[in-house]
Write an enzyme that holds these catalytic residues in place. Sequence first.
Site, mmCIF file in Angstrom:
data_model
loop_
_atom_site.group_PDB
_atom_site.id
_atom_site.type_symbol
_atom_site.label_atom_id
_atom_site.label_comp_id
_atom_site.label_asym_id
_atom_site.label_seq_id
_atom_site.Cartn_x
_atom_site.Cartn_y
_atom_site.Cartn_z
ATOM 1 N N ARG A 111 0.001 33.214 69.804
ATOM 2 C CA ARG A 111 0.027 33.375 68.326
ATOM 3 C C ARG A 111 1.351 32.911 67.731
ATOM 4 N NH1 ARG A 111 1.962 37.744 65.906
ATOM 5 N NH2 ARG A 111 1.089 39.254 67.338
ATOM 6 N N TYR A 144 -7.775 19.898 46.386
ATOM 7 C CA TYR A 144 -8.878 20.476 47.172
ATOM 8 C C TYR A 144 -9.249 21.858 46.628
ATOM 9 C CZ TYR A 144 -11.075 22.494 51.321
ATOM 10 O OH TYR A 144 -11.929 23.126 52.191
ATOM 11 N N ASP A 197 0.379 16.993 50.134
ATOM 12 C CA ASP A 197 -0.754 17.145 51.050
ATOM 13 C C ASP A 197 -1.276 15.739 51.331
ATOM 14 O OD1 ASP A 197 -3.294 17.368 52.179
ATOM 15 O OD2 ASP A 197 -3.740 19.245 51.147
ATOM 16 N N LYS A 224 -9.680 16.889 58.915
ATOM 17 C CA LYS A 224 -10.286 15.697 58.323
ATOM 18 C C LYS A 224 -9.944 14.459 59.165
ATOM 19 C CE LYS A 224 -11.523 18.701 55.297
ATOM 20 N NZ LYS A 224 -10.706 19.033 54.133
HETATM 21 C C1 LIG Z 1 -9.973 20.165 53.806
HETATM 22 C C2 LIG Z 1 -8.719 20.129 53.047
HETATM 23 C C3 LIG Z 1 -7.840 21.225 53.066
HETATM 24 C C4 LIG Z 1 -8.143 22.510 53.816
HETATM 25 O O1 LIG Z 1 -8.176 22.283 55.186
HETATM 26 P P1 LIG Z 1 -8.976 23.201 56.262
HETATM 27 O O2 LIG Z 1 -8.566 22.609 57.561
HETATM 28 O O3 LIG Z 1 -10.433 23.107 55.942
HETATM 29 O O4 LIG Z 1 -8.449 24.600 56.086
HETATM 30 C C5 LIG Z 1 -6.646 21.120 52.373
HETATM 31 N N1 LIG Z 1 -6.332 20.006 51.681
HETATM 32 C C6 LIG Z 1 -7.176 18.943 51.630
HETATM 33 C C7 LIG Z 1 -6.764 17.735 50.854
HETATM 34 C C8 LIG Z 1 -8.389 18.968 52.302
HETATM 35 O O5 LIG Z 1 -9.211 17.890 52.242
#
Ligand SMILES: *Cc1c(COP(=O)(O)O)cnc(C)c1O
Length: 255
Positions: free
Chosen positions: A58, A110, A182, A207
């Site tokens: 963890r 998102y 991001d 993704k």
């Molecule tokens: C999917 C996504 C997230 C969240 O990610 P998870 O791995 O599903 O928690 C955050 N930012 C963007 C741009 C995303 O496409």
Amino acid sequence: MKQKSAGQSTQAIHGTSITDAHGAPHLPVYNTTTFAFENTAALLDVADGRRKGALYTRYGLNPTIFALEETMTSIEGAGSALAFCSGMAAETALFAQYGREGIVCVGDAYGGTMELLTTQLSQLGITTTFLLGDEVDRLDEVLRGGPKLVFFETPTNPALGIYDVAAIAETAHRHGALVAVDNTFASPVNQRPLALGADLVSYSATKYLGGHSDVTAGFVLGADELIEPLKRGARVSGRVSHRSRQRCCRGACAH
Ligand SMILES: *Cc1c(COP(=O)(O)O)cnc(C)c1O
């Protein structure tokens, strides 16, 4: 002769110094929650941070996670990386650490991030000012109010809005604010926000970094001195889960 620096595909395979004790070319997944020590002093050396070593999964102190983080650091050209069990876990840690004096979110983001900012974090007293895509020229004015973190996606999910990282970073830095991007949609293959002036970069590795819809994971990357303070909170907020760690490392490290 000048040595050619490794490209990203080489870094994806050889971007870590963590090696298997038996010489296996593919680092095994350390499918264990905890690690044994010779004696208490050796345990305390790792627990108190005097020596880097495996201790408890963890905490992220597991060789599989070390390898994943080193590889990602190398691909991104960052100082350090912190791996998380999801993109949302990564963003929650980032905002909790650096958003306390207020966040400015530029453009759309998102849906989960929007919900985190508008509802969950505002209930904890972390407030966000939202600027629409055509209001970027108001950033200077908004930052005069004191927020110390500018956050945005580029391209955004889902509207594919594009923002100028260098220009936003220049404005933010004039106000002593940090810039976090991001970079999930672009991935480090197409864009490296740190090289454009951002201070922090976050990913949903779920993704394009994972790439095969078989991984849930996230990252925050930046200079050592910005990632180090995140580690303490991440230890107790449950940043890695045993199962998702195994899956994310199979996806991100072994191919
Ligand atoms: C999917 C996504 C997230 C969240 O990610 P998870 O791995 O599903 O928690 C955050 N930012 C963007 C741009 C995303 O496409």
